[in-house]
Design an enzyme around this catalytic site. Structure first.
Site, PDB file in Angstrom:
ATOM      1  NE  ARG A  30      -3.864  -1.848   0.320  1.00 14.64           N
ATOM      2  CZ  ARG A  30      -5.110  -2.227   0.883  1.00 14.64           C
ATOM      3  NH1 ARG A  30      -5.887  -0.763   2.038  1.00 14.64           N
ATOM      4  NH2 ARG A  30      -6.031  -2.688   1.224  1.00 14.64           N
ATOM      5  NE  ARG A  34      -7.641   5.098   2.774  1.00 17.23           N
ATOM      6  CZ  ARG A  34      -8.181   4.486   3.658  1.00 17.23           C
ATOM      7  NH1 ARG A  34      -9.495   4.736   3.388  1.00 17.23           N
ATOM      8  NH2 ARG A  34      -8.018   2.873   4.171  1.00 17.23           N
ATOM      9  NE  ARG A  43     -10.036   7.331  -1.474  1.00 15.29           N
ATOM     10  CZ  ARG A  43     -10.744   7.464  -1.034  1.00 15.29           C
ATOM     11  NH1 ARG A  43     -10.821   9.360  -0.237  1.00 15.29           N
ATOM     12  NH2 ARG A  43     -11.276   7.557  -0.565  1.00 15.29           N
ATOM     13  CG  ASP A  80      -8.990  -3.339  -4.131  1.00  7.77           C
ATOM     14  OD1 ASP A  80      -8.427  -2.755  -2.995  1.00  7.77           O
ATOM     15  OD2 ASP A  80      -9.317  -4.711  -3.988  1.00  7.77           O
ATOM     16  CE1 TYR A 157     -12.110  -8.033   1.772  1.00  9.12           C
ATOM     17  CE2 TYR A 157     -11.095  -9.067   0.881  1.00  9.12           C
ATOM     18  CZ  TYR A 157     -11.696  -8.762   1.981  1.00  9.12           C
ATOM     19  OH  TYR A 157     -10.594  -7.922   3.018  1.00  9.12           O
TER      20      TYR A 157
END
Ligand code: CP3
Length: 356
Positions: A30, A34, A43, A80, A157
């Site tokens: 990552r 953020r 973003r 992702d 998921y």
């Protein structure tokens, strides 16, 4: 595509092949995310996270952001793992502050029977465009890592419909209707093989399979429902492309107890989380595979002095002869990490070689 041998910095690939390196290579899971203000700005311009992933130019821009700030030894494709189930028709969305959600979770027998592996060039063409765009922009500076989720992690998921704490739905299926789960895993394995091969064909120089949730399985279930499918992926992906060997890394979160079996899967490297002692891991499997990891991401919330000391502990635990080690965190970087703390980490890992 220029061959990897003409890379300006191929320490990452050399460490995975357990060849000598100039310094222990480092990249961070990552690394584009953020915690970086420039990521948040891009973003915002894109509108949301999925638009960022689906636009090759935006994906390229954010992939390069951490490399502009830090002396990292590899780039990772910005995307992702959940784009694959999205391409299988489950309808991915990210609700603000709420993580990923699928509009159509996979629980009914008819839906599972209808599941098919998508053509990556068709349904995931935006990822392939991003890989080509990023390779061109990197211009031979550092290698580009492609990735996917592991079949079991993706199935978590897909069946849960999003993140989960207890994995009720998938565990109910695993113990009640293992045939259904096996069908999901088999189709997803085919999807992942095609997806990773397409990434390699478009320019990915190494691939990583993220098995974030395999470690939530019972001891015997892990090999049967997670590792077996990752083994099929490693066997099914291109070993060589454009004259270069393509190394594969299995990130085994919570997988410390299965290191010997993982090392026997045919992968070139194992990604360790921070709960495993890397010295012990090296004794167990270091002769067969490279190791990637494994600083606790929480260390980056401390101070430059503590970060340098903790990084050194990992480097020293791995031990003398710095080949076969790729420095990384044990999981993704926290969004609350001060960006300058990453500078301190990258510098201490690179300087370590100067002293050793
Ligand atoms: O490492 C990188 O810089 C490459 C990009 C990357 C992302 N996700 C970007 C991302 C990679 C390799 C992933 C993998 C991924 N995605 C995993 C496996 C690794 C792991 O973290 O365990 C998993 C389980 C996912 C699924 C996922 N994506 C979740 C659960 C979330 C929400 C949690 C969160 O951190 O917000 C995401 C969103 C996501 N993927 C973000 C990023 C940068 C944050 C999205 C945002 O900007 O809001």
């Amino acid at each position: 595509m220029s061959p990897a041998s003409r890379l300006k910095n191929d320490n990452f690939l050399r460490a995975l092949r357990r060849q000598t390196v100039d310094h222990t290579p480092i990249w961070l899971m990552r690394q584009a995310g953020r915690y970086l203000p420039e990521y948040c700005a891009t973003r915002q311009r894109a509108g949301d996270f999925l638009t960022l992933c689906k636009s090759p130019d935006f994906a390229c821009e954010v992939t390069l952001q951490p490399l502009a700030r830090y002396d990292l030894d590899a780039a990772i494709l910005f995307s992702d793992i959940l784009t694959v189930p999205d391409a299988m028709g489950l309808g991915l969305c990210f609700e603000a502050g709420d993580g990923p959600r699928f509009e159509r979770p996979l629980r009914e027998e008819w839906a599972i029977n209808n599941l098919t592996a998508p053509d990556p060039y068709d349904r995931l063409g935006y990822v392939m465009d991003a890989v080509r765009t990023i390779r061109k922009a990197l211009d031979g500076s550092v290698p580009l890592i492609g990735f996917s989720g592991s079949p079991y992690t993706l199935a978590c998921y897909m069946v849960e419909g999003g993140g989960s704490k207890d994995f009720c739905h998938i565990k109910r299926m695993l113990y009640g209707r293992p045939d259904l789960l096996r069908r999901i895993l088999a189709v997803t394995t085919q999807a992942v093989i095609a997806y990773l091969n397409a990434q390699i064909e478009c320019g990915a120089q190494a691939v990583m399979i993220f098995d974030t949730w395999g470690g939530s399985l019972a001891h015997t279930a892990y090999v049967e429902f997670s590792l077996a499918y990752m083994r099929d992926i490693v066997a099914g992906i291109h070993r060589n492309w454009a004259g270069e060997t393509i190394p594969s890394i299995l990130f085994a979160k919570g997988g410390g107890q299965w290191l010997e079996q993982i090392a026997a899967s045919g992968c070139d490297g194992i990604g360790l989380d921070w709960t495993t002692d890397i010295a012990d891991a090296r004794r167990r499997v270091g002769g067969r595979v490279a190791l990637q990891g494994n600083l606790d991401p929480g260390v980056l919330l401390s101070s430059p002095e503590v970060i340098a000391a903790e990084a050194r502990k990992v480097l020293e635990a791995f031990g003398a002869g710095n080949t076969g080690h790729v420095f990384n965190l044990g999981h993704g970087i926290s969004r609350f990490t001060p960006p300058e703390h990453v500078t301190a980490l990258v510098e201490s890992v690179h300087q370590y070689k100067a002293r050793s």
